[in-house]
Design a protein around this motif. Structure first.
Motif: not given
Length: 1491
Positions: A118-147
């Motif tokens: 379910v967390t990976t599904v959420l990551v995919i959803f946020l990645t798509q939503m960031e693209r639609l909202k014009g986010v070029q670099s995500s700090g939230v997802l970077l922290m997730y992948w770092l953790l």
């Protein structure tokens, strides 16, 4: 953790635990339990993402920057995401399959795969939503992948370390390896930036700031700035290299928001005040005195402003504060970890992996603390830039909206102080404000830890705070009073300096420089006295806070050891206590700065709020509704107007209706109210009664032209769209075409500030052209023909204003003193004593024989002359004759070049001098200049004090080491009383030395500041006029306000910090090397690394600092909008002017990124070096033993980075602020004028006795390399002779006066007065003997007495006699305070004619033998002109009078007339003789209608 052990247990393993100390800590090969790796490590990143999701989702919903196309990076992320999802699903299904096969799994092991799915599904959803909202670099997802990476690397490394292969659970092993690889790839992709979004609301710019497009990792480390950093290190940065501001930092966005918030809170405050007033009145009616007192409202003007700032900037500030609080948490964890590391060093049996673990943990904590602290500092500094933009914008908009009452209540110098000094105090508050509440929290936490060490004895240190807090509050209160006094004096000296620079020509013509300089220095001395007292108290405050560290340690150790002999002060207690007290020291160090910033910001906030609350023009009083169905464009019914609410009416019962398309002339005597009528139509006056309405747009031509420091074309178009065809027609009609042809760059030639490098006629024609170009419906013309020759005036009237001109279909209201054009106007309005005495056509008014007929008779105008001037042939004479006569209109820029207004350069652009940017670091000579003016002896004394106080600090620490190492006998330590006594003495000596050193630095700064200001003012006053013609006054005002404030306060403060940190650094180096000689291998690279960082920072930061200084000069230059406010509002141009203002606010806050990059880089380097130092300690721990040297060394390691960093930053700030010092030597090295006075035998007391003037081969040029303005002038003027000087524009008339007064020195030849060559005299010796009445009547802000007699040498009887002779006595007697009446800045509260008569009275009081009138009657009506001429004939009959005039009838009364042409003498004889010769003078008289 037995409560959650059920997550780990299965049927095969009934005793599995989530945590096992024997496995994780008490072992030489530590590892987590398999259950912990399979549950908690996996859950951490998942829980983080789900907790962050709601907030992040709402943020994305509200902030859309456009959408990003499906790039390769996005596709790669999605592919990796689906691959991870497939792995998680396969793991989940495999576990289900194992369950069917009877393989038991613990519950925690079963929960992990579905949670990952379910967390990976959420990551995919946020990645798509960031693209639609014009986010070029995500700090939230970077922290997730770092953790995720850190949670995966632990089991991964554990399996490799313990040799777990694929034979044991191969499926799970392969899945974990593949998942770890995919996580690394995702983490790498998150460090890259996607493409910019489409349809972004962010404006496109040629050189945008890369921060917006940087990755999250680059943003938090400031490495997006590295490109510009290295570019600036290799070569000096130019203005075009700096980035533009992001939209959220632009003035357009910020000023609009802050203005809306300010207006909203002002309205609320007014509503609350009105409600309280109503309750108070009701309570008063009920005779309830107590209620009245309770309901008394607080009239705090600053509260609405503070609330407005909070509404706009509060959220951003809170985010920064949150980062600071989290950073403090990590800050307190670092000494705890260091304490554990020291325990490890002293324990020889501890496994080595713990040392690496502690070192790594300290590195991570330091990195996190660095990230959060630097982000906070960067956010504060960015917020400071936004606040500065907001305040400057509010002040600028207020300037454009101030009423006349508000203008009288403030001055240009005060406004410059608001946007330079006060705004800096407010920006400092942002950085220091959190210290007011966070520092006490730090102190409390330290006391909690100290309680754990020393028990209740630690609380005895509270006595220190009970003593220091009241002391510092009292000091802060007293300092606030001194601050207010200092700002009051600062405003006074800024006001006077502004007047000096604005009217420098008048000061030089009259020889008043030294008198005004003495006044300025007197005010400056009072200001520095207040500053000195404030800095003395600040020194006491600083020393009290610094000494509190020693006092706390002394009281705690003394009470702890003396209260019970069994209390032993060992190394561990002393070391940990001192470490915590060092944190206290930092809190204490920050607290006085915070309190000081709050005190200064409070004063500045009150000053700013008071300015913003000044009365504004009520533009709602003007309407147009009643004119919609009428032909009238201007209508006034029963209008009564005054300049302010309190003043008496200046216009009474005005009834006026001006039809559309008509030409209406307004005539009247001096002070009758002609200009006031135009001001009323503009909405500048306060309407007390009646109605006022205008229909259509308005253009205004003021009597005193307002010219901007821009090109000719920009001055004419004034922000309007260029229409080249219409532009050419306007230029031709306003008689500017020949001028533009002779200008070096044509229409692109830049005009000096306030039009200082062009003639008065050219300024007036430019002002008229600006109005005509606008194509307005209504034209208000305030005597635009007064400053031009009669033939040029006739041309302008016929081609522009008159019945056949460009404005023939427009509504024109013309204030004029030119009588011969009145028959051509449609209507005439006669103003007398503020009322309309009569109105009608020319012939109607003549037939009535009322006020208008008297007006004509008083001007000695006969009907025949009027009829002659009505003929059409006169137009041809004016236009053709004028153009044909040597092309003087076309050659007028020749005189401009002669005057030094515009230098020819190799480029195509012609600009005024002044705003030149220096590059590179401040030179060594700059530092030497600053040190020399303060005195070498004083600086030597300061260095000795710093050495003494640092030596006392070292001895204090060493003595404590001896105390802590005293042997213990029978449970007690000997010599305790001796140790305490010596420790107190050393601490007291350090405090005395610190106070002496700090106070001495401030004293040296005050001495240097006073001397530098004196030199600056003296040298500026001795500069030639050509310098002021090329240098904008905004630059000079900035030097006398912003840069002098830096010399006053900032440079001494930064020098104090730099010297303090350098000596502390020296002490730390000595201690560390003594304790651990091997630590040199770590200290040397660390120092070299910091030196490199500091050199890069020092090199790159100079250019942004210089850009900031240049930008501040440009902002200060916008104070020239004050005199042009009427024009700006008439042209509906606040937004047009604001475009120019915003363009000046375009420089980015690059210095902020530089500082943050340096701090981030050095702090990232520091933990690694700190680990090396700690490892050195570990290597030598067997030699160090238990001695206090261990404590000293580790304490030095902890402080080394802090001190090195702040020493580097302080050095950079010193280098930056020293840029304010070169202003003095730069002017000192300029070409100065001749001495003011000379002791020689040539000048006797009564010189000159006759006033005989002789020019012998005299030639003059305004600057080297330019053509001669006067060439080979040979003439003799007899004593007591009245000589008129005539000529076309640029003929050299005014140059004769300038040469006579030596405003410009001779290029050849000489001028002899009564047998004395004036070149051999001092300037003041000459100018004090010559009286001059200039064309522009100038009054200073001050009493009428001071304006009449600036030197204070005349008696009151002489003053009244002069006023009576100039027919001003009755006027002055009617004033409220008579001679004490306060004239506003520039004498704006008096009419132009009244000002001219005051200048005449001033000339009378000088009792000079030579009088020069330089177009002195150009701006007055004919009656005043005749009055002035009559006074001159009677009162100056024993004087030589030189009259420069373009009114030929003014010259007919002279004994002889000198006609100038192209800088040469064309004719010189009696007026009758010249007319008979039918030469140039004859043609001029003919064009004026006198023949």
């Amino acid at each position: 953790m037995s409560g959650v052990s059920w997550l780990c247990r299965s049927k095969e393993d009934q005793f599995a635990e989530l945590w096992d100390w024997n496995q994780t800590w008490l072992t030489a090969t530590p590892r987590f339990t398999s259950c912990f790796e399979s549950t908690v490590l996996i859950w951490i990143p998942c829980v983080y993402l789900w907790v962050s999701f709601p907030v992040y989702y709402l943020y994305l919903r509200k902030n859309c920057r456009g959408y990003i196309r499906m790039s390769a990076i996005f596709k790669a992320k999605m592919v990796l995401g689906f691959a991870l999802l497939l792995l998680c699903l396969s793991t989940a299904f495999y576990i289900l399959w194992e369950a069917t096969q009877g393989i038991p799994r613990a519950p925690g092991f079963i929960i992990a795969p579905p949670l990952q799915v379910v967390t990976t599904v959420l990551v995919i959803f946020l990645t798509q939503m960031e693209r639609l909202k014009g986010v070029q670099s995500s700090g939230v997802l970077l922290m997730y992948w770092l953790l995720f990476f850190f949670s995966s690397i632990v089991p991964f490394s554990s399996k490799i370390q313990h040799g777990v292969g694929l034979r044991e659970e191969p499926f799970h092993r392969v899945i974990s390896y593949v998942r770890f690889t995919l996580v690394i790839l995702e983490l790498i992709l998150c460090c890259f930036v996607d493409h910019p979004p489409f349809f972004s609301k962010v404006g496109n710019d040629a050189n945008p700031c890369p921060e917006a497009g940087a990755s999250f990792a680059s943003k938090i480390t400031f490495w997006w700035f590295a490109g510009l950093l290295w570019k600036g290190y290799r070569q000096p940065l130019r203005a075009e290299d700096l980035w533009s501001l992001a939209r959220e930092n632009s003035s357009e966005d910020i000023v609009t928001k802050i203005e809306d918030a300010w207006n909203e809170h002002c309205a609320r405050a007014k509503q609350i005040a009105d409600s309280a007033k109503f309750k108070r009145e009701r309570a008063s009616r009920e005779n309830a005195e107590e209620t009245t007192i309770l309901l008394q409202p607080e009239h705090s003007k600053s509260k609405p402003l503070l609330k407005a700032f909070w509404n706009v900037f509060g959220t951003y500030f809170l985010f920064g504060t949150l980062g600071l609080v989290l950073g403090d948490v990590f800050l307190f964890l670092i000494p705890k970890t260091l304490s554990l590391f020291l325990d490890f060093i002293t324990d020889p049996e501890a496994p080595y992996w713990k040392g690496y673990f502690y070192a790594t943990l300290m590195f991570l904590l330091a990195c996190l603390e660095t990230l959060l602290e630097q982000q906070y500092m960067y956010m504060c500094l960015v917020l400071g830039v936004r606040l500065k933009t907001a305040v400057t914008g509010l002040v600028y908009r207020k300037i454009l909206a101030m009423s006349d009452t508000a203008k009288k209540a403030t001055t240009e110098g005060e406004i410059v102080n608001l946007v330079s000094v006060d705004v800096q105090k407010l920006t400092d508050l942002i950085t220091y404000f959190n210290g007011t509440w966070l520092a006490p929290i730090r102190i409390i936490v330290c006391f909690v830890f100290l309680w754990q060490l020393l028990g209740p004895y630690a609380l005895t240190a509270i006595a220190v705070f009970l003593f220091l807090l009241p002391l510092n509050f009292a000091i802060s209160k007293k300092r606030s009073q001194f601050q207010e006094a200092q700002m009051k004096y600062k405003d006074s000296h800024a006001k006077l300096t502004s007047a000096i620079l604005r009217d420098i020509r008048i000061l030089k013509l009259h020889g008043w420089e030294d008198n005004f300089m003495d006044k300025a220095l007197g005010i400056r001395t009072q200001e520095l006295q207040a500053l000195k007292a404030s800095q003395f108290l600040f020194s006491v405050s600083l020393v009290s806070f610094h000494s509190s560290t020693f006092l706390i340690a002394f009281i705690m150790f003394a009470v702890y050891t003396l209260a019970d002999e069994g209390n032993i002060l060992d190394v561990q207690k002393a070391f940990v206590s001192l470490t915590l007290i060092n944190i206290l020291n930092r809190a204490h160090s920050f607290l006085p700065f915070s309190i000081n910033a709050v005190v200064q910001a409070k004063v500045s906030l009150n000053r700013l709020a008071s300015f913003l609350c000044l009365e504004e023009l009520d533009q709602t009083e003007m309407g147009s509704g009643s004119l919609d169905c009428m032909q009238d464009c201007v209508m006034v019914r029963e209008g009564t107007f005054s300049w302010c609410r309190e003043s008496p009416p200046c216009l009474k019962r005005i009834n006026l209706a001006i039809p559309r398309g008509s030409l209406c002339a307004v005539v009247g005597q001096v002070g009758a109210g002609k200009s006031s009528l135009l001001s009323a139509l503009l909405g500048e006056l306060h309407k007390r009664e009646g109605t006022l309405a205008t229909k259509g747009t308005v253009a205004f031509v003021p009597q005193k032209p307002w010219i901007q420091n821009m090109s000719v074309e920009d001055n004419i178009t004034f922000g309007q769209k260029m229409d080249r065809r219409w532009y050419n027609r306007v230029v031709e009609a306003c008689a500017l075409e020949p001028d533009l042809e002779s200008f070096p760059a044509g229409s692109q030639t830049e005009i000096g500030e306030k039009g200082i490098n062009i003639s008065g006629g050219q300024k007036q024609r430019l002002s008229l052209a600006r109005a005509v170009y606008k194509k307005a419906s209504i034209y208000l013309l305030d005597d635009p023909l007064s400053a031009v020759d009669s033939q040029v005036g006739q041309h302008i009237f016929e081609q522009v204003i008159g019945p056949n001109g460009l404005l023939k279909n427009k509504t024109r209201v013309l204030v004029t003193n030119t009588i011969h054009i009145l028959p051509k106007v449609d209507n005439i309005i006669v103003i007398m004593n503020g009322t309309i005495s009569e109105k009608g056509s020319y012939h109607e008014l003549l037939q009535r024989q009322w006020a208008f007929a008297d007006f004509l008779r008083s001007h000695d105008t006969d009907e025949k002359e009027d009829q002659d001037l009505q003929g059409t042939g006169s137009v041809e004479i004016v236009t053709k004759g004028h153009m044909a006569c040597h092309g003087k209109l076309g050659g007028s820029y020749k005189s401009l070049e002669k005057r030094g207004g515009c230098e020819e350069t190799d480029g195509a652009e012609y600009t005024t001098e002044g705003e030149k940017q220096q590059t590179g670091r401040a030179k060594t000579s700059v530092y030497l200049t600053y040190l020399r003016v303060a005195g070498s002896f004083l600086w030597a004394y300061i260095l000795i004090l710093f050495i003494c106080q640092q030596a006392a600090s070292f001895c204090q620490g060493y003595w404590l080491s001896l105390w802590a190492n005293d042997p213990v006998y029978n449970g007690t330590q000997p010599h305790t009383e001796l140790r305490i006594g010596v420790y107190f003495f050393l601490g007291f000596a350090q405090a005395v030395g610190k106070f002496g050193s700090i106070a001495s630095v401030f004293l040296a700064g005050t001495v240097a500041s006073h001397e530098l200001f004196r030199r600056l003012l003296h040298d500026v006053l001795r500069l030639p006029m050509s310098f002021f013609e090329r240098t904008p006054s905004g630059e000079l005002l900035n030097r006398f306000s912003k840069e002098m404030d830096a010399i006053d306060s900032i440079i001494p403060d930064k020098l104090k910090s730099l010297l303090g940190f350098l000596f502390i650094l020296l002490e730390i180096y000595v201690v560390i090397v003594m304790a651990t000689p091997i630590a040199v291998v770590a200290i040397v690279p660390l120092t070299a690394l910091y030196a490199v960082f500091q050199r890069v920072l020092g090199t790159i930061s100079c250019e942004p600092l210089q850009h900031a200084i240049l930008n501040q000069k440009r902002i200060c230059k916008h104070s020239d909008s004050i005199p042009g406010r009427c024009s700006i509002y008439a042209y509906e141009g606040p937004e047009l002017e604001e475009l120019r203002f915003r363009a000046q606010r375009k420089s980015p806050p690059s210095l902020l990124e530089i500082n943050s990059w340096f701090s981030q880089s050095k702090d990232f380097a520091d933990p690694g070096v700190r680990v090396r130092l700690n490892l050195c300690n570990e290597m030598g721990r067997s030699k160090l033993g238990q001695g206090i040297l261990l404590q000293v060394c580790c304490s030095g390691v902890a402080d080394l980075s802090f001190v090195l960093g702040w020493a580097g930053i302080s050095l950079v700030f010193v280098q930056g602020t020293q840029e304010s010092v070169p202003s003095v030597p730069s002017y000192t090295g300029s070409r100065l004028v001749a001495p003011w006075t000379l002791d020689n035998h040539l000048l006797h007391e009564n010189w000159p006795t006759e006033g005989k003037i002789e020019f012998k081969g005299y030639s003059l040029r305004y600057r080297p390399g330019l053509e001669l303005a006067l060439e080979n002038i040979n003439l003799k003027i007899n004593g007591r002779e009245k000589v008129g000087i005539a000529g076309r524009t640029g003929a050299g008339k005014s140059s004769l006066a300038m040469g006579l007064l030596r405003l410009v020195e001779a290029a050849a030849g000489e001028i002899v007065i009564d047998g004395t060559n004036i070149a051999l005299l001092g300037l003041h010796d000459l100018r004090s003997k010559v009286a001059i009445i200039p064309q522009d009547p100038v009054l200073f802000s001050g009493s009428l007495r001071m304006n009449l007699d600036p030197l204070g040498v005349c008696s009151e009887e002489e003053l009244w006699t002069a006023l009576e002779l100039t027919r001003l006595k009755s006027f002055v007697l009617d004033l409220p305070d008579q001679l004490a009446y306060e004239c506003s800045e520039g004498g704006e509260n008096l009419s132009v004619g009244q000002r001219q008569l005051i200048c005449l009275a001033r000339a009378l009081l000088r009792k000079a033998k030579i009088l020069v009138l330089d177009e002195a009657t150009a701006a007055v009506d004919l009656e005043t002109d005749l009055q002035i001429q009559a006074t001159i004939r009677t009162q100056f009959r024993e004087c030589t009078v030189l009259t420069i005039a373009h009114r030929v009838n003014t010259l007919l009364d002279c004994d002889r007339v000198l006609v100038m042409e192209s800088g040469r003498v064309a004719e010189f004889d009696a007026p009758e003789t010249l007319i008979a010769q039918k030469g140039l003078f004859y043609r001029m008289a003919e064009e004026s209608g006198l023949i």
